[in-house]
Design a protein around this motif. Structure first.
Motif, PDB file in Angstrom:
ATOM      1  N   VAL A 108      12.691 -41.977   8.607  1.00 47.52           N
ATOM      2  CA  VAL A 108      12.202 -41.296   7.008  1.00 47.52           C
ATOM      3  C   VAL A 108      12.640 -39.901   7.107  1.00 47.52           C
ATOM      4  CG1 VAL A 108      10.538 -43.216   6.962  1.00 47.52           C
ATOM      5  CG2 VAL A 108       9.632 -41.031   7.926  1.00 47.52           C
ATOM      6  N   GLU A 109      12.861 -39.582   5.816  1.00 44.34           N
ATOM      7  CA  GLU A 109      13.295 -38.321   5.451  1.00 44.34           C
ATOM      8  C   GLU A 109      11.851 -37.525   5.458  1.00 44.34           C
ATOM      9  OE1 GLU A 109      15.856 -35.557   2.690  1.00 44.34           O
ATOM     10  OE2 GLU A 109      16.500 -37.605   2.882  1.00 44.34           O
ATOM     11  N   LYS A 110      11.889 -36.258   5.958  1.00 40.38           N
ATOM     12  CA  LYS A 110      10.634 -35.539   5.834  1.00 40.38           C
ATOM     13  C   LYS A 110      10.897 -33.932   5.904  1.00 40.38           C
ATOM     14  CE  LYS A 110       7.253 -38.498   8.300  1.00 40.38           C
ATOM     15  NZ  LYS A 110       6.030 -38.400   9.262  1.00 40.38           N
ATOM     16  N   GLU A 111       9.929 -33.336   5.363  1.00 38.95           N
ATOM     17  CA  GLU A 111      10.118 -31.832   5.279  1.00 38.95           C
ATOM     18  C   GLU A 111       9.399 -31.500   6.653  1.00 38.95           C
ATOM     19  OE1 GLU A 111      10.091 -28.170   2.445  1.00 38.95           O
ATOM     20  OE2 GLU A 111       7.843 -28.610   2.998  1.00 38.95           O
ATOM     21  N   VAL A 112       9.856 -30.757   7.497  1.00 36.45           N
ATOM     22  CA  VAL A 112       9.481 -30.374   8.933  1.00 36.45           C
ATOM     23  C   VAL A 112       9.808 -29.008   8.976  1.00 36.45           C
ATOM     24  CG1 VAL A 112      10.103 -32.707   9.822  1.00 36.45           C
ATOM     25  CG2 VAL A 112      11.641 -30.774  10.097  1.00 36.45           C
ATOM     26  N   GLU A 113       8.853 -28.538   9.902  1.00 35.23           N
ATOM     27  CA  GLU A 113       9.055 -26.800  10.589  1.00 35.23           C
ATOM     28  C   GLU A 113       9.851 -27.217  11.655  1.00 35.23           C
ATOM     29  OE1 GLU A 113       5.082 -25.638  10.553  1.00 35.23           O
ATOM     30  OE2 GLU A 113       5.257 -25.000   8.597  1.00 35.23           O
ATOM     31  N   LYS A 114      10.744 -25.874  11.701  1.00 37.80           N
ATOM     32  CA  LYS A 114      11.494 -25.874  13.049  1.00 37.80           C
ATOM     33  C   LYS A 114      11.135 -24.311  13.619  1.00 37.80           C
ATOM     34  CE  LYS A 114      14.865 -26.565  16.336  1.00 37.80           C
ATOM     35  NZ  LYS A 114      14.618 -27.314  17.432  1.00 37.80           N
ATOM     36  N   LEU A 115      10.896 -24.200  14.927  1.00 40.83           N
ATOM     37  CA  LEU A 115      10.673 -22.820  15.435  1.00 40.83           C
ATOM     38  C   LEU A 115      11.891 -22.413  16.196  1.00 40.83           C
ATOM     39  CD1 LEU A 115       8.474 -20.816  15.745  1.00 40.83           C
ATOM     40  CD2 LEU A 115       7.947 -21.980  17.918  1.00 40.83           C
ATOM     41  N   LEU A 138      10.357 -19.211  11.572  1.00 40.39           N
ATOM     42  CA  LEU A 138       9.942 -20.496  11.398  1.00 40.39           C
ATOM     43  C   LEU A 138      10.546 -21.022  10.068  1.00 40.39           C
ATOM     44  CD1 LEU A 138       7.973 -22.874  12.175  1.00 40.39           C
ATOM     45  CD2 LEU A 138       6.199 -21.727  10.640  1.00 40.39           C
ATOM     46  N   GLN A 139      11.440 -22.103  10.269  1.00 42.06           N
ATOM     47  CA  GLN A 139      11.938 -22.648   8.991  1.00 42.06           C
ATOM     48  C   GLN A 139      11.566 -23.836   8.681  1.00 42.06           C
ATOM     49  OE1 GLN A 139      15.273 -21.174   7.339  1.00 42.06           O
ATOM     50  NE2 GLN A 139      13.754 -19.722   8.338  1.00 42.06           N
ATOM     51  N   LYS A 140      11.588 -24.210   7.383  1.00 39.86           N
ATOM     52  CA  LYS A 140      11.122 -25.389   6.802  1.00 39.86           C
ATOM     53  C   LYS A 140      12.251 -26.162   6.281  1.00 39.86           C
ATOM     54  CE  LYS A 140       6.299 -24.755   5.401  1.00 39.86           C
ATOM     55  NZ  LYS A 140       5.290 -24.671   4.241  1.00 39.86           N
ATOM     56  N   VAL A 141      12.927 -27.239   6.870  1.00 41.13           N
ATOM     57  CA  VAL A 141      13.852 -28.044   6.540  1.00 41.13           C
ATOM     58  C   VAL A 141      13.658 -29.517   6.333  1.00 41.13           C
ATOM     59  CG1 VAL A 141      15.373 -26.176   7.564  1.00 41.13           C
ATOM     60  CG2 VAL A 141      14.353 -28.427   8.876  1.00 41.13           C
ATOM     61  N   ARG A 142      14.872 -30.275   5.734  1.00 43.29           N
ATOM     62  CA  ARG A 142      14.521 -31.750   5.709  1.00 43.29           C
ATOM     63  C   ARG A 142      15.288 -32.216   7.015  1.00 43.29           C
ATOM     64  NH1 ARG A 142      11.078 -33.358   2.261  1.00 43.29           N
ATOM     65  NH2 ARG A 142      12.060 -35.134   1.973  1.00 43.29           N
ATOM     66  N   ALA A 143      14.556 -33.266   7.503  1.00 43.54           N
ATOM     67  CA  ALA A 143      15.212 -33.832   8.519  1.00 43.54           C
ATOM     68  C   ALA A 143      14.772 -35.411   8.447  1.00 43.54           C
ATOM     69  CB  ALA A 143      14.649 -33.525   9.962  1.00 43.54           C
ATOM     70  N   GLU A 144      15.545 -36.134   9.077  1.00 47.03           N
ATOM     71  CA  GLU A 144      15.233 -37.602   9.402  1.00 47.03           C
ATOM     72  C   GLU A 144      14.410 -37.710  10.605  1.00 47.03           C
ATOM     73  OE1 GLU A 144      16.246 -40.555   7.769  1.00 47.03           O
ATOM     74  OE2 GLU A 144      17.062 -39.050   6.340  1.00 47.03           O
ATOM     75  N   VAL A 145      13.195 -38.363  10.687  1.00 47.30           N
ATOM     76  CA  VAL A 145      12.254 -38.319  11.508  1.00 47.30           C
ATOM     77  C   VAL A 145      11.706 -39.928  11.791  1.00 47.30           C
ATOM     78  CG1 VAL A 145       9.852 -37.740  12.346  1.00 47.30           C
ATOM     79  CG2 VAL A 145      11.086 -36.030  10.627  1.00 47.30           C
ATOM     80  N   CYS A 146      11.723 -40.110  13.295  1.00 43.08           N
ATOM     81  CA  CYS A 146      11.554 -41.395  13.581  1.00 43.08           C
ATOM     82  C   CYS A 146       9.993 -41.605  13.615  1.00 43.08           C
ATOM     83  CB  CYS A 146      11.975 -41.813  15.112  1.00 43.08           C
ATOM     84  SG  CYS A 146      11.546 -43.408  15.776  1.00 43.08           S
ATOM     85  N   TYR A 205      18.900 -33.873  12.654  1.00 45.11           N
ATOM     86  CA  TYR A 205      19.144 -32.744  11.307  1.00 45.11           C
ATOM     87  C   TYR A 205      20.700 -33.122  11.174  1.00 45.11           C
ATOM     88  CZ  TYR A 205      14.874 -30.392  13.343  1.00 45.11           C
ATOM     89  OH  TYR A 205      13.802 -30.206  13.865  1.00 45.11           O
ATOM     90  N   SER A 206      20.972 -32.686   9.734  1.00 41.33           N
ATOM     91  CA  SER A 206      22.173 -32.829   9.337  1.00 41.33           C
ATOM     92  C   SER A 206      23.090 -31.473   9.766  1.00 41.33           C
ATOM     93  CB  SER A 206      22.414 -32.489   7.697  1.00 41.33           C
ATOM     94  OG  SER A 206      22.156 -31.156   7.260  1.00 41.33           O
ATOM     95  N   GLN A 207      24.453 -31.791  10.117  1.00 45.51           N
ATOM     96  CA  GLN A 207      25.305 -30.633  10.410  1.00 45.51           C
ATOM     97  C   GLN A 207      25.287 -29.521   9.779  1.00 45.51           C
ATOM     98  OE1 GLN A 207      29.067 -32.297  10.111  1.00 45.51           O
ATOM     99  NE2 GLN A 207      28.941 -33.873  11.979  1.00 45.51           N
TER     100      GLN A 207
END
Length: 80
Positions: A15-22, A31-39, A47-49
């Motif tokens: 599912v596509e979600k907004e996540v935080e990536k350190l 700390l970045q907030k990005v969209r990712a496909e999460v299992c 993450y997209s390319q």
């Protein structure tokens, strides 16, 4: 079309979600907030390319200490 219909690691639903990536570079962290496909089963993030390229750019800037455009990240720990 998504690159993967199911998680490539466990076969779970993505599912596509907004996540935080350190992101770390040298002694600096962002700390970045990005969209990712999460299992939904194992939690793996895909993450997209374009997003991965942006991560690499940010890490390089952090290593060069070009941090003016990033907000510092405070880390706190809770004792349980």
């Amino acid at each position: 079309m998504k690159p993967f219909e199911k998680c490539p690691f466990c076969g779970g639903e993505l599912v596509e979600k907004e996540v935080e990536k350190l992101l770390r570079g040298g002694a600096h962290t962002a700390l970045q907030k990005v969209r990712a496909e999460v299992c939904l089963r194992c939690g793996e993030r895909l993450y997209s390319q374009e997003t991965v390229r942006r991560f690499e750019e940010i890490k390089a800037k952090l290593r060069r200490q070009e941090t003016a455009e990033f907000k510092p990240v405070g880390v706190s720990f809770e004792v349980v």
